[in-house]
Write an enzyme that holds these catalytic residues in place. Structure first.
Site, PDB file in Angstrom:
ATOM      1  N   ALA A   1       0.838  -1.206   0.000  1.00 59.94           N
ATOM      2  CA  ALA A   1       0.000   0.000   0.000  1.00 59.94           C
ATOM      3  C   ALA A   1       0.868   1.249   0.000  1.00 59.94           C
ATOM      4  O   ALA A   1       0.659   2.168   0.789  1.00 59.94           O
ATOM      5  CB  ALA A   1      -0.935  -0.016   1.209  1.00 59.94           C
TER       6      ALA A   1
ATOM      7  N   THR B   1      11.754  -3.347  -3.015  1.00 58.82           N
ATOM      8  CA  THR B   1      12.898  -4.064  -3.591  1.00 58.82           C
ATOM      9  C   THR B   1      14.146  -3.226  -3.320  1.00 58.82           C
ATOM     10  O   THR B   1      14.716  -2.621  -4.239  1.00 58.82           O
ATOM     11  CB  THR B   1      12.724  -4.286  -5.107  1.00 58.82           C
ATOM     12  OG1 THR B   1      12.422  -3.026  -5.740  1.00 58.82           O
ATOM     13  CG2 THR B   1      11.606  -5.264  -5.388  1.00 58.82           C
TER      14      THR B   1
ATOM     15  N   LEU C   1      13.820  -0.401 -16.159  1.00 58.40           N
ATOM     16  CA  LEU C   1      15.153   0.024 -15.738  1.00 58.40           C
ATOM     17  C   LEU C   1      15.753   0.987 -16.766  1.00 58.40           C
ATOM     18  O   LEU C   1      16.365   2.000 -16.400  1.00 58.40           O
ATOM     19  CB  LEU C   1      16.076  -1.190 -15.574  1.00 58.40           C
ATOM     20  CG  LEU C   1      15.731  -2.193 -14.469  1.00 58.40           C
ATOM     21  CD1 LEU C   1      16.740  -3.331 -14.473  1.00 58.40           C
ATOM     22  CD2 LEU C   1      15.717  -1.518 -13.107  1.00 58.40           C
TER      23      LEU C   1
ATOM     24  N   ALA D   1      14.183   2.981 -18.911  1.00 60.59           N
ATOM     25  CA  ALA D   1      13.505   4.277 -18.917  1.00 60.59           C
ATOM     26  C   ALA D   1      14.032   5.174 -17.799  1.00 60.59           C
ATOM     27  O   ALA D   1      14.334   6.359 -18.020  1.00 60.59           O
ATOM     28  CB  ALA D   1      11.994   4.079 -18.766  1.00 60.59           C
TER      29      ALA D   1
ATOM     30  N   CYS E   1      13.473   5.702  -7.314  1.00 59.83           N
ATOM     31  CA  CYS E   1      13.790   4.808  -8.436  1.00 59.83           C
ATOM     32  C   CYS E   1      15.130   5.039  -9.104  1.00 59.83           C
ATOM     33  O   CYS E   1      15.846   4.075  -9.405  1.00 59.83           O
ATOM     34  CB  CYS E   1      12.688   4.906  -9.496  1.00 59.83           C
ATOM     35  SG  CYS E   1      11.102   4.251  -8.970  1.00 59.83           S
TER      36      CYS E   1
END
Length: 512
Positions: A41, A120, A249, A251, A304
């Site tokens: 969530a 991750t 990855l 992008a 990211c």
């Protein structure tokens, strides 16, 4: 309309086939309401599922998480994340066909499609430490899905994962299948925080990767049919699993590369008297390049970019491609260089010391219109100034005192572990105070650093701020949001990334 039939959506005239719910692709022609469950969530799972619920009223969507406090926040009037437009969507759908629950096993067991959007993090020890993705939480989720499932399921990778993760998950599910059929899909997210709701409503593309088998193609079609409620077919791209995983990855690596490229140019602009804004504007007019992601700044952040590039580097190294790995490492190195360069500019400008000087920090989130502080450049800038014994007064309209203290005391990469595994009460940094007003932050300060491009920082009463600061008063604009000339007329000594240097600064060159 009987359960199991798709009802029209207000925003589209293209409908899914009546009497053909997603579950048909899994088991015969069973007619029932399709159920989607998302494990996780967070910033991806919550908004994505909210939009699916909004656009697909005949689909029941459950967002589950083992963090009870996070689920309670999703069920309250104070959502756990800030994203423009998100609150309105959640309020429209919550309790109708959108549910938030900590009963993970129940909703996974009942679901036809299970999205997995778990952490991750970058590994901090063992093989691949500092680069490889830690798939502990993904593996745990896969084993739980296998353990509680009583019917066939489509399992969708929503987290950013290394190439071939789907294969590993497939093996776990297959070896624990108990006769149940699983199809694994990769459906990476391409959201930009601050515009996530608009990105979901009007995506550039939706990417779905699956096995090139009859079962895999049926699963792809099932997920396509969900998105087809509001996304035109030409924007739904289907690939094999590995292409979808690598595309995400790639992008992020390309976007981060653009930022590091313009930031590298900003250093050269300062050295030569060029203006990086003019340079990037001229470069961006080339239609082959375009203007996006060419704004020089103190550095990129977010959950990211760095993590995905480090992961990409590790994958390249593991596949015997050291030159390719080294190429992508440079993107991270330039980003670190830019943050260090900014800190050095602050310290060198202020007589080569900020010891016991009050420095105002305006903005702590990694970008405007979000409360997300993951990998924000503000962390490294603040730590750099604290290392020179500065006193910091921090203001951000969306980031709490607790979060700022947590970020400044947390070990590298710890932020990407589930919140219930993080320190409940972060250690307070004595040299840091967090205030809820820009004028309070800057009162009696020797300098102010703008580290997030919040719109309100463009319209502050800088004359009032100047009058209440120590003299000489410095502005270090890490986002190029202020009018340098106007501030210099007031009396400020101004440094803006990649802009011609103030005469004062020319006499005190920053050592990178």
């Amino acid at each position: 309309m009987p359960p199991g039939q798709w009802e029209p959506c207000a925003t589209t005239t293209r409908l899914m086939t009546v009497n053909r719910p997603v579950v048909d692709y899994l088991k015969g022609s069973s007619i029932k309401m399709v159920k989607i469950c998302c494990i996780g969530a967070g910033y991806v799972g919550g908004p994505t599922m909210a939009i699916i619920a909004l656009k697909c009223p005949s689909i029941q969507v459950a967002v589950v998480d083992i963090s009870v406090s996070r689920i309670n926040a999703w069920n309250s009037d104070q959502l756990p994340i800030y994203e423009p437009g998100l609150e309105d969507v959640v309020k429209q759908c919550r309790g109708r066909n959108l549910f938030f629950s900590s009963d993970v096993e129940k909703h996974v067991s009942e679901a036809d499609i299970v999205f997995v959007s778990v952490n991750t993090p970058t590994k901090t020890q063992g093989l691949g430490a500092g680069k490889a993705a830690d798939l502990t939480y993904w593996e745990s989720a896969a084993r739980m899905i296998a353990d509680v499932s009583k019917s066939d399921k489509i399992v969708v990778e929503k987290s950013t994962v290394p190439v071939k993760t789907a294969e590993a998950i497939e093996k776990i599910l297959t070896h624990n299948s108990k006769g149940i059929n699983y199809q694994i899909l990769s459906n990476p997210e391409f959201l930009a925080e601050g515009t996530a709701i608009q990105d979901l409503l009007h995506p550039d593309r939706v990417l779905i990767g699956g096995r090139e088998t009859p079962g895999g193609q049926k699963a792809i079609q099932a997920l396509k049919d969900v998105y087809a409620h509001w996304v035109t077919e030409d924007r739904i791209i289907t690939t094999n699993l590995w292409s979808a995983e690598l595309s995400k990855l790639a992008a992020n690596a390309f976007l981060a590369q653009r930022i590091s490229s313009v930031n590298a140019m900003s250093a050269l602009c300062e050295a030569t008297g060029a203006d990086v804004t003019e340079v990037s504007f001229a470069v961006g007019k080339d239609t082959r390049i375009g203007p996006k992601f060419l704004n020089a700044s103190v550095g990129f952040g977010g959950s990211c970019f760095q993590k995905d590039i480090l992961n990409l580097v590790y994958i390249c190294e593991c596949n015997g491609l050291p030159e390719v790995a080294e190429y992508w490492k440079q993107v991270i190195k330039v980003n670190d260089y830019q943050k260090n360069r900014f800190v050095n500019r602050v310290v060198s400008s202020m007589f080569n010391t900020v010891s016991n000087k009050k420095i105002a920090i305006l903005g702590f989130a990694f970008k405007k219109d979000t409360g997300d502080t993951r990998e924000t450049p503000a962390i490294d800038v603040c730590k750099g100034l604290l290392g020179d014994k500065a006193r910091l007064s921090i203001y951000d309209p969306q980031v709490t005192d607790d979060q700022i203290q947590r970020d400044l005391t947390m070990n590298k990469f710890d932020w990407d572990h589930p919140i219930h595994l993080q320190l409940a009460s972060p250690t307070t940094v004595k040299q840091v105070s967090v205030v809820w007003d820009a004028y309070e932050a800057t009162k009696d300060a020797h300098g102010l650093c703008i580290l997030t491009e919040w719109d309100e920082f463009k319209t502050l009463d800088y004359k009032r701020i100047y009058n209440n600061m120590q003299k000489p008063a410095f502005v270090f604009d890490g986002r190029n949001v202020v009018n340098m000339e106007q501030l210099r007329e007031i009396g400020f000594i101004v440094y803006s990334i990649g802009k011609p240097l103030d005469p004062w600064l020319k006499d005190m060159p920053a050592v990178a």
